[in-house]
Scaffold this active site. Structure first.
Site, short mmCIF file in Angstrom:
data_model
loop_
_atom_site.label_atom_id
_atom_site.label_comp_id
_atom_site.label_asym_id
_atom_site.label_seq_id
_atom_site.Cartn_x
_atom_site.Cartn_y
_atom_site.Cartn_z
N TRP A 158 39.20 35.77 36.79
CA TRP A 158 40.03 34.56 36.77
C TRP A 158 41.24 34.66 37.69
CZ3 TRP A 158 44.63 36.52 35.58
CH2 TRP A 158 44.64 37.69 34.83
N ASN A 159 41.59 35.88 38.18
CA ASN A 159 42.91 36.03 38.81
C ASN A 159 43.02 35.37 40.19
OD1 ASN A 159 41.27 38.00 39.90
ND2 ASN A 159 42.83 39.59 39.88
N ARG A 167 34.73 35.44 48.63
CA ARG A 167 34.53 36.80 49.13
C ARG A 167 33.09 37.26 48.89
NH1 ARG A 167 38.74 41.55 47.34
NH2 ARG A 167 37.40 41.79 45.53
N PRO A 183 31.44 32.18 37.07
CA PRO A 183 32.90 32.38 37.12
C PRO A 183 33.44 32.80 35.76
CG PRO A 183 32.40 30.05 36.93
CD PRO A 183 31.07 30.76 36.96
N GLY A 236 35.73 42.54 38.36
CA GLY A 236 36.31 42.42 37.02
C GLY A 236 36.74 43.78 36.52
N SER A 237 36.79 43.93 35.22
CA SER A 237 37.31 45.17 34.65
C SER A 237 36.29 46.31 34.74
CB SER A 237 37.68 44.93 33.18
OG SER A 237 36.52 44.54 32.48
N GLU A 258 33.56 45.71 42.10
CA GLU A 258 34.99 45.72 42.43
C GLU A 258 35.71 45.72 41.10
OE1 GLU A 258 36.35 45.96 45.36
OE2 GLU A 258 34.62 45.61 46.65
N LEU A 259 36.24 46.88 40.70
CA LEU A 259 36.72 47.02 39.31
C LEU A 259 38.24 47.18 39.24
CD1 LEU A 259 33.78 49.33 38.17
CD2 LEU A 259 33.89 46.83 38.15
N ARG A 286 52.84 39.78 43.45
CA ARG A 286 51.88 38.80 43.94
C ARG A 286 50.97 38.44 42.77
NH1 ARG A 286 47.04 40.48 46.96
NH2 ARG A 286 45.99 38.64 47.72
N CYS A 292 44.17 43.28 41.03
CA CYS A 292 43.59 44.61 40.86
C CYS A 292 44.30 45.64 41.73
CB CYS A 292 42.11 44.56 41.19
SG CYS A 292 41.82 43.79 42.78
P1 NAD Z 1 36.56 40.91 32.95
O1 NAD Z 1 35.86 42.17 33.25
O2 NAD Z 1 36.96 40.65 31.54
O3 NAD Z 1 35.68 39.66 33.40
C1 NAD Z 1 35.17 39.54 34.70
C2 NAD Z 1 33.95 38.64 34.66
O4 NAD Z 1 32.93 39.27 33.86
C3 NAD Z 1 34.18 37.28 34.04
O5 NAD Z 1 33.40 36.33 34.74
C4 NAD Z 1 33.66 37.46 32.62
O6 NAD Z 1 33.25 36.25 32.04
C5 NAD Z 1 32.48 38.38 32.86
N1 NAD Z 1 32.09 39.17 31.71
C6 NAD Z 1 32.86 39.59 30.66
N2 NAD Z 1 32.12 40.29 29.79
C7 NAD Z 1 30.85 40.34 30.28
C8 NAD Z 1 29.64 40.93 29.84
N3 NAD Z 1 29.56 41.64 28.72
N4 NAD Z 1 28.55 40.77 30.61
C9 NAD Z 1 28.60 40.09 31.76
N5 NAD Z 1 29.72 39.49 32.23
C10 NAD Z 1 30.84 39.62 31.50
O7 NAD Z 1 37.80 40.87 33.93
P2 NAD Z 1 38.91 39.74 34.07
O8 NAD Z 1 39.81 39.84 32.88
O9 NAD Z 1 38.31 38.42 34.39
O10 NAD Z 1 39.67 40.24 35.37
C11 NAD Z 1 40.61 41.26 35.35
C12 NAD Z 1 39.99 42.57 35.79
O11 NAD Z 1 39.35 42.38 37.04
C13 NAD Z 1 41.01 43.64 36.02
O12 NAD Z 1 40.56 44.88 35.52
C14 NAD Z 1 41.12 43.70 37.54
O13 NAD Z 1 41.57 44.92 38.05
C15 NAD Z 1 39.74 43.39 37.95
N6 NAD Z 1 39.71 42.88 39.33
C16 NAD Z 1 39.22 43.69 40.31
C17 NAD Z 1 39.22 43.25 41.62
C18 NAD Z 1 38.70 44.14 42.71
O14 NAD Z 1 38.44 43.64 43.80
N7 NAD Z 1 38.50 45.43 42.49
C19 NAD Z 1 39.69 41.98 41.93
C20 NAD Z 1 40.18 41.18 40.91
C21 NAD Z 1 40.17 41.64 39.60
#
Ligand code: NAD
Length: 485
Positions: A158-159, A167, A183, A236-237, A258-259, A286, A292
């Site tokens: 979401w960020n 990307r 998304p 994501g995470s 990308e975590l 920012r 991340c």
């Molecule tokens: P998140 O991992 O909670 O969610 C990311 C995505 O995964 C969302 O679309 C979510 O709906 C989906 N998701 C959640 N649980 C799932 C599951 N069990 N199975 C499949 N999909 C699932 O992360 P967030 O809170 O949306 O974003 C924040 C995290 O993202 C932070 O840890 C941040 O560092 C990371 N991030 C990394 C980068 C990078 O390029 N490395 C960029 C932006 C954000």
């Protein structure tokens, strides 16, 4: 009419599958909140397992024709999409502020950054180069070509609701892959707006399908379990990334990850302190710290830590906090209640382990999910706050006495996404950059993201790279052809 109204009036708050807008097959919907008021803006359809199968059918049915389009045609679609995003930058930025909360100036920056991925990959689409050589034994030619990997699942956070999507969409289009974009549930509107915009840019139906869902843990395994899906690109995470890697292993689907991060921001005793503060404010603040690559730990030489902390505290206190659309606002709300609670918890953890609060340390405004810009001092290396990915406007400051100590502290984490080094001695900065285990390092600058640069992490921050030429290779398979002629 705002873009949100346009989406609502045109049915674009539904699932986008095969070029059609449709409700979820069980009628499920997700409320989308405005983080500055905590009130619902609208709702969007939430896909279930049947919808996921429908999305894979749609993507798979057009994959062969799409792979056969010319690179030039795909480049033209990306160029048109770039132009449309720039023409509509104000309305797109407004939509990002509405669902994500960031300050309008930052949202405008995100739109430009997001569009640049299309411009960059329009260029890359026509540079899908292979190679040809004579085998060392002289018995054959070794030909290597790159072909589209096939149907890809793109999962975004979401960020940066636009940029994290473009990307992935940009290189997937350039490579000739069809895709399903899932998304984040907090910010599905930007992704749906992109679906609509890509259709206007001439992207054929079914190439990009957008499947918002608040049932990811059920829907994603259905998609990854389908033999026709060949790639998952996730941002994501780390926690969710691990789950997806395990899921992808079942069908041996290629995974780009990308975590999370825990970026060190190292300030040496010979650094230009003013420049380091400017860089720190960008690297930390920012997107309100919700990035991340956000500076997560300030590691400052003991000779300058007093001055650095004084200036950082003043800069953080001077930030204007409020709703993203309000003129002059520099820091908007956090994304949701959980994020706000996390900030309070991080400060409690830090203070419980002996840290002091030099600025902020409280939520401040209400309603909305705000947290005040916060500086934590006297954060010793064993303070558990340094192990957390803070993901918000909190800056912990720790001091060090030697470069080796700074390097050891920087590497003392499972993460390895981005790091920052400030020193007037470029040799020293280069030495530290090489010694820290990170996929990206900023020397004397707090901003490093660029569509032309390979973005990604080592250790538990990820697998693979996005952006640059590498980003397109993620969506391509290499085929070796042995030939006699
Ligand atoms: P998140 O991992 O909670 O969610 C990311 C995505 O995964 C969302 O679309 C979510 O709906 C989906 N998701 C959640 N649980 C799932 C599951 N069990 N199975 C499949 N999909 C699932 O992360 P967030 O809170 O949306 O974003 C924040 C995290 O993202 C932070 O840890 C941040 O560092 C990371 N991030 C990394 C980068 C990078 O390029 N490395 C960029 C932006 C954000």
């Amino acid at each position: 009419m705002t873009l949100l109204d346009q989406l609502k009036n045109s049915g674009a708050t539904q699932l986008y599958i095969g070029g059609d807008w449709r409700e979820s097959s069980d009628g499920g919907r997700i409320d989308v909140l405005d983080p500055s008021t905590a009130e619902a803006l609208t709702s969007v359809a939430s896909g279930n397992e049947d919808d996921a199968r429908g999305a894979v059918d749609a993507a798979a049915s057009v994959q062969p024709q799409w792979a056969a389009t010319s690179p030039g045609e795909r480049a033209e679609i990306l160029t048109r999409a770039f132009n449309l995003m720039i023409e509509r930058k104000d309305e797109l930025a407004h939509l990002v502020v509405q669902e994500m909360g960031k300050a309008l100036s930052e949202a405008a920056g995100e739109v430009a950054y997001a569009a640049e991925f299309y411009r960059w990959y329009a260029g890359e689409a026509v540079r899908n180069l292979g190679s040809i050589s004579t085998a060392p034994g002289g018995d054959k030619k070794i030909i290597a070509i790159h072909q589209p990997i096939g149907v890809s699942l793109l999962i975004t956070p979401w960020n940066f609701p636009l940029a994290m999507a473009t990307r992935k969409i940009g290189p997937a289009i350039a490579a000739g892959c069809t895709m399903i974009l899932k998304p984040a549930s907090d910010t599905p509107l930007s992704a749906l707006a992109l679906g609509r915009l890509m259709s206007e840019a001439g992207l054929p139906d079914g190439v990009l399908n957008v499947l918002p869902s608040n049932r990811s843990s059920k829907v994603v395994p259905v998609i990854l379990g389908d033999d026709r899906v060949r790639m998952v690109s996730f941002t994501g995470s780390t926690e969710v990334g691990r789950t997806l890697l395990a899921e992808a292993a079942k069908t041996v689907v290629k995974a780009g990850m990308e975590l999370g991060g825990n970026a060190p921001f190292i300030v040496c005793d010979d650094a230009d302190i003013e420049a380091s503060i400017q860089g720190a404010m960008i690297a930390k603040m920012r997107n309100g710290g919700q990035s991340c690559i956000a500076a997560n730990r300030f590691l400052v030489h003991e000779a300058v830590v007093g001055e650095f902390t004084r200036q950082l505290t003043a800069a953080m206190r001077a930030l204007k906090v409020g709703p993203g659309m309000e003129p002059g606002v520099e820091l908007g709300p956090l994304i949701n209640q959980r994020a706000q609670d996390d900030m309070s918890e991080s400060v409690e953890v830090a203070v419980g382990a002996g840290s002091a609060v030099a600025a902020g340390g409280e939520t401040g405004r209400s309603p909305g999910f705000y947290y005040q810009p916060t500086v934590l001092t006297d954060v010793t290396p064993d303070n558990p706050v340094l192990g957390r990915e803070i993901f918000g406007p909190i800056a912990p400051v720790t001091s060090f006495s030697t470069d080796d100590e700074a390097i050891a502290l920087a590497n003392d984490t499972m993460y390895g996404l981005a790091g920052y080094v400030y020193s007037r001695d470029l040799g020293r900065a280069m030495h530290i950059s090489e010694a820290i285990e990170y996929g990206m390092v900023g020397i004397n600058r707090g901003l490093m993201s660029d569509p032309a640069a390979p973005f990604g992490g080592v250790k538990q921050s990820g697998v693979g790279r996005e952006g640059a030429h590498e980003g397109m290779l993620e969506f391509l398979e290499t085929k070796y052809i042995a030939a006699d002629w």
